[in-house]
Write an enzyme that holds these catalytic residues in place. Structure first.
Site, PDB file in Angstrom:
ATOM      1  N   CYS A  91      -2.090  36.634 -47.073  1.00  0.00           N
ATOM      2  CA  CYS A  91      -3.387  36.817 -46.414  1.00  0.00           C
ATOM      3  C   CYS A  91      -3.642  35.871 -45.245  1.00  0.00           C
ATOM      4  CB  CYS A  91      -4.512  36.649 -47.435  1.00  0.00           C
ATOM      5  SG  CYS A  91      -4.474  37.874 -48.758  1.00  0.00           S
ATOM      6  N   HIS A 357     -11.018  42.820 -44.671  1.00  0.00           N
ATOM      7  CA  HIS A 357      -9.902  41.865 -44.701  1.00  0.00           C
ATOM      8  C   HIS A 357      -8.600  42.612 -44.404  1.00  0.00           C
ATOM      9  CE1 HIS A 357      -7.119  38.854 -45.908  1.00  0.00           C
ATOM     10  NE2 HIS A 357      -7.238  38.937 -47.228  1.00  0.00           N
ATOM     11  N   CYS A 387      -7.550  31.479 -48.634  1.00  0.00           N
ATOM     12  CA  CYS A 387      -6.706  31.420 -49.818  1.00  0.00           C
ATOM     13  C   CYS A 387      -5.536  32.368 -49.601  1.00  0.00           C
ATOM     14  CB  CYS A 387      -7.483  31.796 -51.073  1.00  0.00           C
ATOM     15  SG  CYS A 387      -8.266  33.428 -51.018  1.00  0.00           S
ATOM     16  N   GLY A 389      -2.067  34.539 -51.475  1.00  0.00           N
ATOM     17  CA  GLY A 389      -1.386  35.022 -52.657  1.00  0.00           C
ATOM     18  C   GLY A 389      -0.239  34.115 -53.062  1.00  0.00           C
TER      19      GLY A 389
END
Length: 402
Positions: A91, A357, A387, A389
């Site tokens: 991400c 997103h 944050c 993954g």
């Protein structure tokens, strides 16, 4: 060490990431070339001065595979000397691309780069590339890997965030996004996506729902409770024996929206800017990445922010505005609690819950939004963080220049 300056930032609108979304019929290469062409044209840029294009993409297969960054160089009619590379840090890929570009410029090995990301989630579904960390049963069992939604629910449970708490946060994200859209705050950065004959397909972020309230969100069922009951809660609780249950509070309305989009930043040295007549908007002060515990997975923005502040010789109070990616409502809530940051400084124009997103592009989009907000409110220093993954975090400090 040289400094890395941001000369421009461009993004597409975020289109609903489903077959009925306004950008579904647009291939990801078209999204990316739209961004590259706009950066070139509005800066009257001689692209022979661009050394490289660095683009994040989280699902680099099919239409997004085969180094889409280099393909975009060719399709956007940039000079044949311009290289292109595709990167994936889940991400955070869009912000990772920006940080890589800054590092190249700071090292003196590169003069001018376009960095950002692209993701067409309606055409290339999330997770379509597989991956052993999420697919291999032995690795999943050994390291207690669970879906991110369950990880977010673990954070909410451990921190005592109720369903009402996360829904209230999400409703505020929708409210802020609607206000920002109404006030046209994204105008400097966002450009419309058009078809081959020039008809506008989308000129605004498609997921904003102004009428959303905590009460309307309360009607939605938890999205990850069924997965948890299939054994994944038990797996996660093996990692956290102090917990006796997981309170499933996240759902589609308080989690990030699946969308399509692309973004890019023009980053270079002071010398190249002066040579080409480009006016810098900001410089990249510092950046950092960290690994974090992979079951809970999503707490990385906190240690990443602490790390980058230490690297920059700054404190949390020095940061005037933050963009914290809203993968799930509990993430920015946890960030605010752990670092004692007031909500007024976090995502003042809404976040991914309301706006979406587009995985590989999000880091670049929120960085551009951060710069726009710093200029709008005359703030000097901002921080973007996501944050990641697999249990990671990333953070970058941006500082305006006159």
């Amino acid at each position: 060490m040289a400094e890395a300056y941001i000369y421009d930032a461009v993004r597409t609108p975020r289109g609903r990431g489903k077959s009925d979304g306004s950008l579904h019929d647009v291939q990801p290469i078209q999204l990316l070339t739209t961004v590259l062409k706009e950066i070139r044209d509005r800066n009257q840029l001689d692209t022979s001065y661009v050394d490289d294009i660095i683009m994040g993409c989280v699902t680099p297969i099919g239409e997004q595979g085969a180094d889409i960054a280099r393909t975009a160089v060719i399709e956007a009619d940039y000079a044949g000397t311009v290289a292109g590379v595709q990167v994936n840090r889940f991400c955070s890929s869009g912000l990772e691309a920006i940080n890589m570009a800054a590092a190249y410029v700071m090292s003196g090995q590169t003069d001018l780069i376009v960095a950002g990301g692209v993701e067409s989630m309606s055409r290339v579904p999330m997770g379509a590339d597989g991956g052993v960390i999420f697919m291999n049963p032995q690795i999943i069992a050994r390291h207690k890997i669970v879906p991110q939604g369950i990880s977010a629910d673990i954070i909410a449970t451990r921190c005592g965030y109720s369903r009402t708490d996360v829904d209230t946060y999400a409703a505020e994200s929708y409210h802020r996004a609607a206000e920002a859209q109404k006030a046209n705050r994204f105008a400097r950065t966002m450009i419309p996506v058009k078809d081959d004959i020039g008809i506008t397909l989308l000129d605004h972020d498609e997921g904003v729902r102004p009428d959303t309230t905590a009460e309307s969100l309360a009607k939605l069922k938890p999205a990850f409770e069924a997965q948890g009951q299939m054994g994944l809660d038990a797996l996660a609780l093996m990692k956290y024996p102090d917990m006796t249950y997981i309170n499933h509070v996240h759902h589609a309305g308080n989690s990030s929206q699946i969308v399509d989009g692309a973004a890019g930043m023009l980053i270079g040295s002071r010398e190249i800017g002066e040579q080409l007549g480009l006016k810098p908007r900001a410089r990249i002060r510092a950046f950092a990445v960290v690994g974090s515990e992979p079951t809970i997975m999503l707490t990385g923005p906190v240690p990443a922010t602490r790390k980058v502040l230490k690297r920059a010789g700054m404190s949390i109070s020095d940061i005037e505005v933050f963009e914290v990616n809203e993968a799930f409502a509990a993430i920015p809530m946890y960030f605010m609690e752990q670092l004692s940051v007031d909500h007024s400084k976090i995502n003042p124009n809404g976040g991914a819950i309301a706006l979406g997103h587009p995985l590989g592009a999000t880091g670049a989009i929120i960085s551009a939004t951060l710069l726009d907000e710093m200029e709008r409110t005359d703030k000097a220093v901002g921080l973007a963080t996501l944050c990641i993954g697999g249990g990671m975090g990333i953070a970058t400090i941006f500082e305006r220049v006159n």
